[in-house]
Design an enzyme around this catalytic site. Structure first.
Site, PDB file in Angstrom:
ATOM      1  CE1 TYR A  24      -3.758  -2.334   0.102  1.00  0.00           C
ATOM      2  CE2 TYR A  24      -2.792  -3.229   2.099  1.00  0.00           C
ATOM      3  CZ  TYR A  24      -3.718  -3.309   1.080  1.00  0.00           C
ATOM      4  OH  TYR A  24      -4.598  -4.361   1.029  1.00  0.00           O
ATOM      5  CG  ASN A  75      -9.548   2.330  -0.933  1.00  0.00           C
ATOM      6  OD1 ASN A  75     -10.135   1.231  -0.941  1.00  0.00           O
ATOM      7  ND2 ASN A  75      -8.238   2.424  -0.858  1.00  0.00           N
ATOM      8  CG  HIS A  81     -12.921  -7.515  -1.836  1.00  0.00           C
ATOM      9  ND1 HIS A  81     -12.681  -7.098  -3.123  1.00  0.00           N
ATOM     10  CD2 HIS A  81     -11.895  -7.016  -1.087  1.00  0.00           C
ATOM     11  CE1 HIS A  81     -11.537  -6.401  -3.149  1.00  0.00           C
ATOM     12  NE2 HIS A  81     -11.055  -6.333  -1.935  1.00  0.00           N
ATOM     13  CG  ASP A  88     -28.249  -2.482  -1.369  1.00  0.00           C
ATOM     14  OD1 ASP A  88     -28.056  -2.789  -2.565  1.00  0.00           O
ATOM     15  OD2 ASP A  88     -28.750  -3.265  -0.540  1.00  0.00           O
ATOM     16  CG  HIS A 101      -9.412  -0.744  -4.939  1.00  0.00           C
ATOM     17  ND1 HIS A 101      -9.967  -1.042  -3.721  1.00  0.00           N
ATOM     18  CD2 HIS A 101     -10.407  -0.840  -5.849  1.00  0.00           C
ATOM     19  CE1 HIS A 101     -11.254  -1.326  -3.884  1.00  0.00           C
ATOM     20  NE2 HIS A 101     -11.539  -1.207  -5.171  1.00  0.00           N
ATOM     21  CB  SER A 103      -3.094  -3.003  -3.934  1.00  0.00           C
ATOM     22  OG  SER A 103      -4.405  -3.415  -3.595  1.00  0.00           O
ATOM     23  NE  ARG A 112      -6.325  -8.757  -1.089  1.00  0.00           N
ATOM     24  CZ  ARG A 112      -6.571  -8.401   0.179  1.00  0.00           C
ATOM     25  NH1 ARG A 112      -7.424  -7.441   0.430  1.00  0.00           N
ATOM     26  NH2 ARG A 112      -5.961  -8.991   1.178  1.00  0.00           N
TER      27      ARG A 112
HETATM   28  C1  DQA Z   1      -7.641  -1.881  -1.024  1.00  0.00           C
HETATM   29  C2  DQA Z   1      -7.716  -3.319  -1.581  1.00  0.00           C
HETATM   30  C3  DQA Z   1      -8.595  -4.191  -0.719  1.00  0.00           C
HETATM   31  O1  DQA Z   1      -8.619  -5.509  -1.240  1.00  0.00           O
HETATM   32  C4  DQA Z   1      -8.086  -4.258   0.697  1.00  0.00           C
HETATM   33  O2  DQA Z   1      -8.953  -5.002   1.510  1.00  0.00           O
HETATM   34  C5  DQA Z   1      -7.851  -2.896   1.269  1.00  0.00           C
HETATM   35  C6  DQA Z   1      -7.231  -1.866   0.438  1.00  0.00           C
HETATM   36  C7  DQA Z   1      -6.627  -1.025  -1.797  1.00  0.00           C
HETATM   37  O3  DQA Z   1      -6.687   0.196  -1.639  1.00  0.00           O
HETATM   38  O4  DQA Z   1      -5.780  -1.545  -2.512  1.00  0.00           O
HETATM   39  O5  DQA Z   1      -8.090  -2.656   2.447  1.00  0.00           O
HETATM   40  O6  DQA Z   1      -8.909  -1.290  -1.152  1.00  0.00           O
END
Ligand code: DQA
Length: 152
Positions: A24, A75, A81, A88, A101, A103, A112
């Site tokens: 991250y 985010n 997921h 909603d 995101h 990542s 993911r």
């Molecule tokens: C995330 C990706 C998600 O899968 C993960 O649970 C996160 C961060 C990202 O910013 O890459 O908490 O949202």
């Protein structure tokens, strides 16, 4: 009238910089918010930043945003997921939401790869670290007509 945007961060993003920095990045959440604010300053956009680790609190924040924001960069973290309720809420508020995101979720575990919120978002940006937020803001500002098409 200048546009108003909510930058919303979900669970565990308060730990940015110490949480798996190899995934991250080493930028703190405050730094991400400050960079986002600096990025939109020339456009005279009002940016409010919020973070919660709680699904219901995120839903409440989205409901309130319906009354003041022109759009959201969101985010949802791990709730991406799992959360039908957040999906909603996004459907219910009738303002554009850009999913971001840090990542590249598609280069990671299979769970993911599924996003419950993507189908109700304007679009999605994933994999560019803190720049995902800047790209998400640009996408939203373009959609809102704050950033116009390049002059040919
Ligand atoms: C995330 C990706 C998600 O899968 C993960 O649970 C996160 C961060 C990202 O910013 O890459 O908490 O949202």
């Amino acid at each position: 009238m200048s546009k108003k945007i909510l930058l919303l961060h979900g669970p565990n993003l308060n730990l940015l910089s110490t949480r798996q920095p190899e995934v991250y990045g080493s930028t703190t959440l405050d730094q991400v918010n400050a960079m986002a604010a600096a990025h939109v300053r020339p456009y005279k956009v009002e940016l409010r930043c919020e973070q919660s680790n709680h699904e219901g609190a995120l839903i409440d924040i989205l409901h309130v945003a319906r009354d003041w924001a022109d759009g959201v960069v969101f985010n949802p973290g791990g709730y991406t997921h799992t959360s039908i309720a957040l999906r909603d809420a996004i459907s219910a508020i009738n303002i554009p939401v850009v999913e971001v995101h840090l990542s590249n979720v598609y280069a990671r575990e299979e769970f993911r790869h599924v996003s419950l919120v993507s189908p109700v978002c304007l679009g999605k940006i994933s994999g560019f670290g803190w720049r995902s937020y800047i790209l998400g803001l640009d996408a939203l500002l373009g959609h809102l007509g704050v950033i116009s098409a390049p002059q040919l």
